[in-house]
Structure formats: structure tokens, C-alpha cells
Write an enzyme that holds these catalytic residues in place. Structure first.
Site, PDB file in Angstrom:
ATOM      1  N   ASP A 159      40.140  65.744  27.460  1.00  0.00           N
ATOM      2  CA  ASP A 159      40.568  66.940  26.753  1.00  0.00           C
ATOM      3  C   ASP A 159      39.639  67.226  25.569  1.00  0.00           C
ATOM      4  O   ASP A 159      39.159  66.300  24.909  1.00  0.00           O
ATOM      5  CB  ASP A 159      42.009  66.742  26.266  1.00  0.00           C
ATOM      6  CG  ASP A 159      42.557  67.954  25.540  1.00  0.00           C
ATOM      7  OD1 ASP A 159      42.495  69.055  26.107  1.00  0.00           O
ATOM      8  OD2 ASP A 159      43.025  67.790  24.398  1.00  0.00           O
ATOM      9  N   GLU A 206      36.742  68.719  29.869  1.00  0.00           N
ATOM     10  CA  GLU A 206      37.435  69.985  29.539  1.00  0.00           C
ATOM     11  C   GLU A 206      36.504  70.727  28.585  1.00  0.00           C
ATOM     12  O   GLU A 206      36.519  70.497  27.384  1.00  0.00           O
ATOM     13  CB  GLU A 206      38.790  69.678  28.910  1.00  0.00           C
ATOM     14  CG  GLU A 206      39.662  70.919  28.693  1.00  0.00           C
ATOM     15  CD  GLU A 206      39.372  71.624  27.377  1.00  0.00           C
ATOM     16  OE1 GLU A 206      38.709  72.694  27.418  1.00  0.00           O
ATOM     17  OE2 GLU A 206      39.781  71.116  26.334  1.00  0.00           O
ATOM     18  N   ASP A 250      47.420  75.720  29.771  1.00  0.00           N
ATOM     19  CA  ASP A 250      47.332  76.449  28.501  1.00  0.00           C
ATOM     20  C   ASP A 250      47.229  77.964  28.683  1.00  0.00           C
ATOM     21  O   ASP A 250      47.248  78.697  27.684  1.00  0.00           O
ATOM     22  CB  ASP A 250      46.105  75.979  27.709  1.00  0.00           C
ATOM     23  CG  ASP A 250      46.375  74.694  26.934  1.00  0.00           C
ATOM     24  OD1 ASP A 250      47.545  74.432  26.596  1.00  0.00           O
ATOM     25  OD2 ASP A 250      45.414  73.956  26.671  1.00  0.00           O
TER      26      ASP A 250
END
Length: 503
Positions: free
Chosen positions: A301, A348, A401
Site C-alpha cells: 500500500d 500500489e 477506495d
């Protein structure tokens, strides 16, 4: 034992967090429905199940799995009451009060109910002299490097009800006598915390083993930061940007972006990368090793934070006034490569990505993310446009998201974006078909791996999005129903997967 699929092999999978599974207990867990979902994946020729972080969540942190109180612990909310009955730790009567018909996760109710359930399971374990005693002791021994500190932290946190940086000085500063006294005083509570972690681990690895038999690989998710009020920051304050009193000097976030015109102010203390480098990044390596035992591949992430991170004064009200701070990226990635030569990672790389970040991803050779919803601006050079996907990329229709594809098309997309989307499809389609058409666009692309949030596979609307960054309320609550899973178009998903040579 089925071996991991080669990273170069074309494949596809579905994103669904464990909490979003159906269950009669108010939240998805590691019980029978997770096994049924693995079967569903296998029957539709999907070879990957992508999940969100498995770490503990907290009501005060908006229940976000990216604001965790431990980089190593598992989330006790995911422990299946059904499996505890099956294993003889609870009776059917013990779990009857847990039953609920809530469509969404009511975290406030779930925390208290599951806490009572776990206390009962622990008491029954102590009384019963079950064969699991030696397994429990082995688990504690193997995880000693984080488990003892976490169990004490959690016992103290529940006892005091306040963050560690507001604890009495002797405990906050981990003075040896004070810690030894608390360990003795809270011996029972600490042992119960360890037992909950044992239960989570036991149930998780049983599920992982089953997924292997169904040729399902698990994609885990590693949050970049941990919460300020966490066991890690309490135990290793030197690894974070803190004042001597434990309060944060600087916090993390991102500048204004697609999700928020004010930027995102996450509130996590940023890392003291100099001290991490002195230890040869020991905390990071242990953390990544631990998470990779839980999954086959790992999504890193906020990957750009490993190259440079957005640092904001802890006193700031928004993330607008921050600045980019460089990290010892070369030294960190050299250690990472030496420790994990197969580099089973996914970067990511969304948001503001500059040349140094692109260069780091290229040097590591790991795939980045491509999101269809970000690729519909008619730009010929947009990396998120399907025609620009590379083999070494992981393509998504949407993410946890973003809005769902259907929600985006009906509530967010401009006329120009809708036109660009329909042009890619090449023919008129009804609104209800846009999600599956998006999947077909991504699955037929050059990307080596494609991942679809279950909401897109089901064609669900904006009400089912998992998270809305910058809006802390009403996130992480969505759950799929048994009826929706029963109506899943398995045959269609199977057919397009086979046609795209991803089966």
C-alpha cells in the site's frame, strides 16, 4: 500441495475483504462462508482472492484496516464462532446471542459481542485440557518477537481506555520494573489476548490451506503506516517521528488529489527512516515476512511512500501544507531484494507518481496497479487506459477506495468519460451492463493479472463502495448477501476467463 502460479502466467481474481462475506453473526469471518467463496472462485476459474489487511481495527479509528494497532496481530473480529463450536471451545448456546440480521457491519455491537465470545472460549479452553494446549504454546513461542508486547499493550489499552502516550510515565517509557509489575498484574488478560491471536492464526491458516487445494492464491495487503496508538509505536518509538512525550512531530498523508481537494491527512506518525536504516530495516523485514506467511502475494500500500513520503506538521488541520521527504530507498530495496528474491509484491502506485517512483518500480521489476476508472479521460498516454496496460501490471476495474463501476458511471462520470467508456466497448449497452463490460475490457487486456471487486462482478451501485477516502464515516461496512452470491453469473465469468486465456 499446489504450488503458487507463476507470476508471469495470465490469471484473474476477485477482491473481497473477509468482513464483507455473508454470515449470521453480523460480520464476515473465517467460517464456512469463506470456504464457499473459495469454491465459487474456483468454479469460475478465478485463481486469486484479494483481501484487505487482516490486522486489528478499532472503533476510534473508524474501523479502518489501514489504521491498525499492530503490524503483526490478526483481527479477532474475523474469528468464526461456528468454527469455535466445531472445535469444542463453545457450545451452540454460547453463540446464539451473536446472531444478527444486520445487512451492514455494525462495528460498535460486534466489538463487544466478539469480546465476550472470546473470553468464554478462553475460559473453556483453560478448563477443558484440550489437545490444542501444545499447539497454543508452540504458537506463542514462534511469535514471541511481537506477541508478548502486543498482548500486554492490548491488555493495558483495555484496562486504561486511553492511548499509550497518555499512560503513566513509567509504563509509557517501558521501564523494566513497571512492565514486569503489569505483566504479573494482568497475567490472565495477557494470556487471553495471546489465545485470541492463536485462534485467529489457526482459523486463517486452515482457510489458506483449503484455498491451495482449490488452486486459489491469496493477495494480502500491507498498510504503509500503523496507528499512532499501536503496539509498534509504543514498543519502538525510536522508529517513528515523535517527541519525547510520545506525541507525534509529523504525520502522514497525501497532498490534494483525485479523492480530496484538501489532500488526505491520515494522522499516523511518519517513520524515522534513519533509525530504520541503522537496524538494516529489521522491523520492516520482520513485518513483511510475517504477512507473507499469510498470503502468496502482497500488495504494498502507498508504494510511493517508500521513495518519498508526504510529511505534515502534527498540528496541521489539512494535508495541504506538507512536503515530500526522501527515504533511503536504495538501501531499503536492496535489503528487500536480498531477503525476498522472488519479490512477490504488487506496488500500489496510484495518486501522485513521479519519475523516482516509476524508476524504483522498474528497478524492482514488480507490477504496478492499473485502474480502469482512472483511464477514461481520452488521453492516449494515460497508463490506466486498457490499451496501455503492460504484461507486468495488475489491472483493476475499480478498487476498495473508488466508487463501483456502476456507481461511477451513474453518479460520477462526466459525459466525456461516459462517451470514452462506451467508445472502448464499441457498442451501445444498458446501464446495468456497464460493470460486466468493464470486466471484459480489463480481462481481455495485456495485463498479466486482473482483479475485480466483487461489487463490479455483481454490478452493484455506489451504496456498496467499501471506502470513501476523506470521508471517515460509514466506511468498511458493506457485506454481500447469500442471495447475491447465489445469483452470481458464474458461467459468464467462467466463459470470459477462458476466452481471455486466464483459466
Amino acid at each position: 500441495m499446489v504450488t503458487n502460479m507463476a507470476k508471469s502466467q495470465r490469471a484473474s481474481g476477485i477482491l473481497l475483504h473477509i468482513t464483507s462475506l455473508p454470515s449470521m453473526f453480523g460480520i464476515g469471518d473465517l467460517g464456512p462462508e469463506s470456504y464457499r467463496f473459495a469454491d465459487l472462485l474456483a468454479s469460475s476459474k478465478q485463481h486469486y482472492w484479494s483481501i484487505l489487511p487482516l490486522s486489528p481495527t478499532r472503533l476510534e479509528d473508524s474501523n479502518s484496516p489501514y489504521q491498525t494497532s499492530s503490524a503483526f496481530a490478526g483481527n479477532p473480529l474475523l474469528i468464526s464462532p461456528y468454527l469455535l463450536v466445531q472445535d469444542g471451545l463453545l457450545s451452540k448456546l454460547d453463540i446464539k446471542h451473536l446472531s444478527t440480521s444486520n445487512a451492514k457491519v455494525n462495528f460498535a455491537a460486534i466489538y463487544s459481542k466478539k469480546q465476550l465470545m472470546l473470553k468464554a472460549a478462553y475460559q473453556n479452553f483453560k478448563k477443558s485440557k484440550l489437545n490444542a494446549t501444545s499447539e497454543f504454546e508452540t504458537f506463542c513461542s514462534q511469535n514471541n518477537h511481537w506477541l508478548c508486547d502486543y498482548a500486554l499493550y492490548n491488555a493495558l489499552r483495555q484496562k486504561t481506555g486511553i492511548p499509550w502516550y497518555d499512560w503513566p510515565l513509567s509504563i509509557k517509557n517501558r521501564e523494566l520494573y513497571a512492565i514486569a509489575h503489569k505483566q504479573q498484574q494482568l497475567k490472565e488478560e495477557i494470556e487471553a489476548e495471546k489465545f485470541s491471536q492463536y485462534l485467529f492464526s489457526n482459523q486463517w491458516y486452515r482457510l489458506k490451506k483449503y484455498c491451495k487445494t482449490r488452486q486459489i492464491n491469496l493477495i494480502g495487503d500491507l498498510p504503509f503506516y500503523v496507528a499512532h496508538d499501536s503496539a509498534d509505536v509504543w514498543v519502538h518509538p525510536e522508529l517513528f517521528s515523535l517527541y519525547q512525550n510520545g506525541k507525534s512531530k509529523y504525520v502522514g498523508g497525501v497532498p490534494p488529489d483525485y479523492f480530496s481537494s484538501l489532500g488526505q491527512l491520515w494522522g499516523n506518525p511518519v517513520y524515522n527512516w534513519q533509525n530504520h536504516q541503522v537496524t538494516n530495516f529489521e522491523w520492516w523485514i520482520k513485518r513483511i515476512k510475517h504477512t507473507l506467511t499469510q498470503c502468496d502475494r502482497l500488495r504494498l500500500d502507498h508504494f510511493r511512500g517508500f521513495v518519498a513520503y508526504w510529511q505534515v506538521s502534527a498540528k496541521a488541520k489539512t494535508a495541504q501544507s506538507g512536503q515530500w521527504i526522501k527515504t533511503p530507498v536504495n538501501a531499503f530495496f536492496e535489503t528487500l531484494t536480498q531477503t525476498f528474491p522472488s519479490l512477490p509484491f504488487i506496488a500500489e502506485d496510484l495518486g501522485y507518481i513521479d519519475k523516482p517512483v516509476k524508476r524504483a518500480i522498474k528497478q524492482l521489476g514488480i507490477p504496478g496497479m492499473r485502474v480502469l476508472l482512472f483511464g477514461l479521460d481520452s488521453s492516449k498516454t494515460n497508463p490506466h487506459a486498457p490499451e496501455n496496460y503492460t504484461k507486468n501490471s495488475v489491472a483493476y476495474t475499480s478498487t476498495h477506495d473508488t466508487n463501483t463501476v456502476f456507481g461511477w458511471f451513474t453518479t460520477e462520470a462526466t459525459a466525456k468519460q461516459r462517451q470514452a467508456f462506451l467508445k472502448l466497448i464499441g457498442r451501445p449497452v444498458s446501464k446495468r451492463d456497464v460493470s460486466f463490460e468493464a470486466i471484459k475490457l480489463v480481462i481481455s487486456s495485456l495485463a498479466g493479472l486482473c482483479i475485480f471487486p466483487l461489487q463490479d462482478v455483481l454490478g452493484l451501485d455506489a451504496k456498496t463502495r467499501m471506502n470513501n477516502p476523506g470521508h471517515p464515516k460509514d466506511n468498511w461496512q458493506w457485506r454481500v448477501t447469500e442471495k447475491q452470491l447465489a445469483n452470481l453469473c458464474i458461467d459468464e465469468l467462467y466463459d470470459i476467463t477462458v476466452t481471455a486465456n486466464r483459466a
